[in-house]
Motif scaffolding. Structure first.
Motif, PDB file in Angstrom:
ATOM      1  N   PHE A 246      -7.693  78.102   9.298  1.00 21.41           N
ATOM      2  CA  PHE A 246      -6.472  78.208   8.490  1.00 21.41           C
ATOM      3  C   PHE A 246      -5.188  78.202   9.316  1.00 21.41           C
ATOM      4  O   PHE A 246      -4.099  78.374   8.771  1.00 21.41           O
ATOM      5  N   ASN A 247      -5.304  77.983  10.602  1.00 24.09           N
ATOM      6  CA  ASN A 247      -4.115  77.923  11.451  1.00 24.09           C
ATOM      7  C   ASN A 247      -3.155  76.839  10.947  1.00 24.09           C
ATOM      8  O   ASN A 247      -3.518  75.677  10.822  1.00 24.09           O
ATOM      9  N   GLY A 248      -1.938  77.260  10.628  1.00 27.75           N
ATOM     10  CA  GLY A 248      -0.917  76.330  10.159  1.00 27.75           C
ATOM     11  C   GLY A 248      -0.896  76.127   8.663  1.00 27.75           C
ATOM     12  O   GLY A 248       0.002  75.453   8.146  1.00 27.75           O
ATOM     13  N   MET A 249      -1.858  76.718   7.929  1.00 29.33           N
ATOM     14  CA  MET A 249      -1.861  76.563   6.471  1.00 29.33           C
ATOM     15  C   MET A 249      -0.789  77.439   5.844  1.00 29.33           C
ATOM     16  O   MET A 249      -0.461  78.518   6.360  1.00 29.33           O
ATOM     17  N   GLU A 250      -0.271  76.989   4.716  1.00 33.61           N
ATOM     18  CA  GLU A 250       0.698  77.785   3.976  1.00 33.61           C
ATOM     19  C   GLU A 250       0.036  79.074   3.501  1.00 33.61           C
ATOM     20  O   GLU A 250      -1.066  79.065   2.966  1.00 33.61           O
ATOM     21  N   GLY A 251       0.705  80.192   3.694  1.00 34.93           N
ATOM     22  CA  GLY A 251       0.158  81.483   3.324  1.00 34.93           C
ATOM     23  C   GLY A 251      -0.444  82.246   4.485  1.00 34.93           C
ATOM     24  O   GLY A 251      -0.760  83.438   4.367  1.00 34.93           O
ATOM     25  N   GLU A 252      -0.595  81.589   5.624  1.00 34.15           N
ATOM     26  CA  GLU A 252      -1.201  82.240   6.792  1.00 34.15           C
ATOM     27  C   GLU A 252      -0.426  83.496   7.208  1.00 34.15           C
ATOM     28  O   GLU A 252      -1.034  84.514   7.592  1.00 34.15           O
ATOM     29  N   ASP A 253       0.882  83.442   7.119  1.00 33.65           N
ATOM     30  CA  ASP A 253       1.706  84.571   7.580  1.00 33.65           C
ATOM     31  C   ASP A 253       1.517  85.829   6.747  1.00 33.65           C
ATOM     32  O   ASP A 253       1.878  86.932   7.196  1.00 33.65           O
ATOM     33  N   SER A 254       0.968  85.697   5.547  1.00 35.50           N
ATOM     34  CA  SER A 254       0.794  86.860   4.682  1.00 35.50           C
ATOM     35  C   SER A 254      -0.523  87.600   4.921  1.00 35.50           C
ATOM     36  O   SER A 254      -0.755  88.666   4.363  1.00 35.50           O
ATOM     37  N   ILE A 255      -1.396  87.033   5.761  1.00 32.87           N
ATOM     38  CA  ILE A 255      -2.728  87.609   5.969  1.00 32.87           C
ATOM     39  C   ILE A 255      -2.635  88.875   6.808  1.00 32.87           C
ATOM     40  O   ILE A 255      -1.920  88.925   7.821  1.00 32.87           O
ATOM     41  N   VAL A 256      -3.357  89.904   6.393  1.00 29.83           N
ATOM     42  CA  VAL A 256      -3.404  91.182   7.116  1.00 29.83           C
ATOM     43  C   VAL A 256      -4.861  91.483   7.481  1.00 29.83           C
ATOM     44  O   VAL A 256      -5.788  90.891   6.925  1.00 29.83           O
ATOM     45  N   PRO A 257      -5.114  92.403   8.428  1.00 31.77           N
ATOM     46  CA  PRO A 257      -6.490  92.683   8.875  1.00 31.77           C
ATOM     47  C   PRO A 257      -7.454  93.040   7.753  1.00 31.77           C
ATOM     48  O   PRO A 257      -8.634  92.659   7.808  1.00 31.77           O
ATOM     49  N   ASN A 258      -6.998  93.766   6.741  1.00 34.58           N
ATOM     50  CA  ASN A 258      -7.890  94.162   5.651  1.00 34.58           C
ATOM     51  C   ASN A 258      -8.339  93.000   4.770  1.00 34.58           C
ATOM     52  O   ASN A 258      -9.196  93.175   3.898  1.00 34.58           O
ATOM     53  N   ASP A 259      -7.760  91.818   4.992  1.00 35.04           N
ATOM     54  CA  ASP A 259      -8.150  90.641   4.224  1.00 35.04           C
ATOM     55  C   ASP A 259      -9.431  89.996   4.741  1.00 35.04           C
ATOM     56  O   ASP A 259      -9.966  89.088   4.106  1.00 35.04           O
ATOM     57  N   PHE A 260      -9.923  90.442   5.889  1.00 34.19           N
ATOM     58  CA  PHE A 260     -11.104  89.839   6.488  1.00 34.19           C
ATOM     59  C   PHE A 260     -12.377  90.586   6.082  1.00 34.19           C
ATOM     60  O   PHE A 260     -12.338  91.688   5.533  1.00 34.19           O
ATOM     61  N   SER A 261     -13.505  89.977   6.372  1.00 32.98           N
ATOM     62  CA  SER A 261     -14.795  90.538   5.999  1.00 32.98           C
ATOM     63  C   SER A 261     -15.083  91.841   6.737  1.00 32.98           C
ATOM     64  O   SER A 261     -14.728  91.998   7.909  1.00 32.98           O
ATOM     65  N   LEU A 262     -15.747  92.750   6.045  1.00 32.66           N
ATOM     66  CA  LEU A 262     -16.188  93.993   6.678  1.00 32.66           C
ATOM     67  C   LEU A 262     -17.212  93.717   7.760  1.00 32.66           C
ATOM     68  O   LEU A 262     -17.213  94.383   8.804  1.00 32.66           O
ATOM     69  N   ILE A 263     -18.071  92.723   7.554  1.00 34.88           N
ATOM     70  CA  ILE A 263     -19.173  92.439   8.477  1.00 34.88           C
ATOM     71  C   ILE A 263     -18.750  91.422   9.534  1.00 34.88           C
ATOM     72  O   ILE A 263     -18.962  91.639  10.739  1.00 34.88           O
ATOM     73  N   TYR A 264     -18.189  90.295   9.095  1.00 33.93           N
ATOM     74  CA  TYR A 264     -17.788  89.222  10.013  1.00 33.93           C
ATOM     75  C   TYR A 264     -16.270  89.270  10.148  1.00 33.93           C
ATOM     76  O   TYR A 264     -15.542  88.761   9.290  1.00 33.93           O
ATOM     77  N   LYS A 265     -15.808  89.853  11.209  1.00 33.63           N
ATOM     78  CA  LYS A 265     -14.397  90.222  11.340  1.00 33.63           C
ATOM     79  C   LYS A 265     -13.440  89.042  11.342  1.00 33.63           C
ATOM     80  O   LYS A 265     -12.244  89.217  11.117  1.00 33.63           O
ATOM     81  N   ASN A 266     -13.944  87.821  11.596  1.00 37.30           N
ATOM     82  CA  ASN A 266     -13.035  86.667  11.657  1.00 37.30           C
ATOM     83  C   ASN A 266     -13.085  85.811  10.397  1.00 37.30           C
ATOM     84  O   ASN A 266     -12.476  84.747  10.341  1.00 37.30           O
ATOM     85  N   ARG A 267     -13.809  86.260   9.358  1.00 37.33           N
ATOM     86  CA  ARG A 267     -13.914  85.491   8.125  1.00 37.33           C
ATOM     87  C   ARG A 267     -12.933  86.033   7.081  1.00 37.33           C
ATOM     88  O   ARG A 267     -13.020  87.199   6.693  1.00 37.33           O
TER      89      ARG A 267
END
Length: 321
Positions: A246-267
């Motif tokens: 998602f690098n460079g996609m619109e909306g990327e700047d709004s992402i926060v750590p809690n938006d990622f998976s509990l198990i797979y931290k980069n998803r």
């Protein structure tokens, strides 16, 4: 090598190169030595070994040396023979460590339970000469469900408008299959998107590989549930969104750590950050599997109660004229 096995192969499989016929085996303990041209004799049938099965993950083939693609000499049907392989490892579910291990008896038990259920692979179990429990599986004529999703044409918006509803309906059928196992106090044990297959001729999805078992002092169904969450994430997104994707996609700047998976931290789980047309109700289901979740699903039926109504908020695929 006995000439008898050559005679059997010559009779049932006349096109097989007779000089490549190796041994007739009734003991499958040393599965790593069993190779092309060997014949496994179990349950009054002979199975010509053609190759080791392999799973393709992360672009690489992972060969499963205890799983053999075969042809039954007497029936001419293709079959997969899973031989006994004891493996143990630890999985982590957030801060919890869970001991996982392979159990051939568990898989045999589930094969018997689901023998008439189209949501699962089918087969039967038989003991070899020394007591190893061999599972003889029917070959599924299809492809991995995630590949069926991925092969749909167009970008995500086109997929959302014309394909997601159908794919989600199929996935829900698969979830109902897992709920059936849980209702019978059984676990799948290894719910992953490459363990769900799509069979085009029947228009159904089927779960494969039931031999993982695990010990958990908390919710015994938690790993299956989080596995379903990971598959759903792929079905909704048509891919997995990681920072490199998602690098460079619109909306990327709004992402926060809690938006990622509990198990797979980069998803990324909160897909509405990037794809705002995804209904809030569907995104809310995904967020139960996020690092910032405060409430987790306790059962597949609870998960389905939230997921089924989401179908009504998705576009209905138009019939081709």
């Amino acid at each position: 090598m006995s000439s008898d096995i050559r005679d059997i192969v010559r009779y049932y499989l006349p096109k097989f190169p007779i000089n490549r016929v190796r041994r007739c085996l009734t003991d499958t303990t040393d599965f790593t030595s069993i190779d092309y041209g060997d014949v496994i004799h179990v349950g009054d049938l002979h199975y010509m070994v053609l190759r080791d099965e392999a799973e393709r993950r992360f672009g690489l083939e992972d060969f499963k040396f205890w799983v053999k693609r075969c042809k039954c000499l007497e029936t001419g049907e293709s079959a997969i023979l899973k031989l006994v392989f004891h493996e143990e490892f630890v999985q982590r579910l957030g801060p919890v460590s869970i001991r996982s291990f392979r159990s051939e008896t568990k898989e045999a038990r589930i094969l018997e339970l689901v023998k008439n259920d189209p949501r699962f692979m089918h087969g039967f179990s038989v003991l070899d000469e020394v007591g190893n429990l061999v599972r003889v599986l029917k070959v599924i004529r299809g492809r991995r469900f995630d590949m069926a999703v991925q092969r749909l044409s167009g970008g995500h918006r086109e997929y959302f408008d014309s394909g997601l509803r159908n794919m989600l309906e199929l996935f829900i059928s698969g979830c109902e299959g897992i709920a059936f196992l849980h209702d019978h106090d059984e676990l799948h044990g290894d719910v992953r998107r490459d363990h769900l297959w799509f069979e085009p001729s029947a228009g159904t999805v089927r779960w494969i590989d039931f031999d993982y078992a695990y010990e958990s002092s908390a919710n015994p169904f938690a790993l299956d549930l989080f596995g379903l969450g990971n598959v759903l994430l792929f079905v909704v997104g048509k891919q997995i969104y990681t920072p490199g994707v998602f690098n460079g996609m619109e909306g990327e700047d709004s992402i926060v750590p809690n938006d990622f998976s509990l198990i797979y931290k980069n998803r990324l789980v909160n897909l509405r950050r990037l794809l705002p047309y995804i209904p809030e109700s569907l995104n809310r289901v995904l967020m139960h599997f996020a690092a910032g979740a405060r409430v987790y699903y306790e059962s597949v039926n609870e998960f389905l109660d939230d997921l089924r109504p989401c179908l009504d908020e998705l576009p209905i695929q138009k019939e081709e004229s």
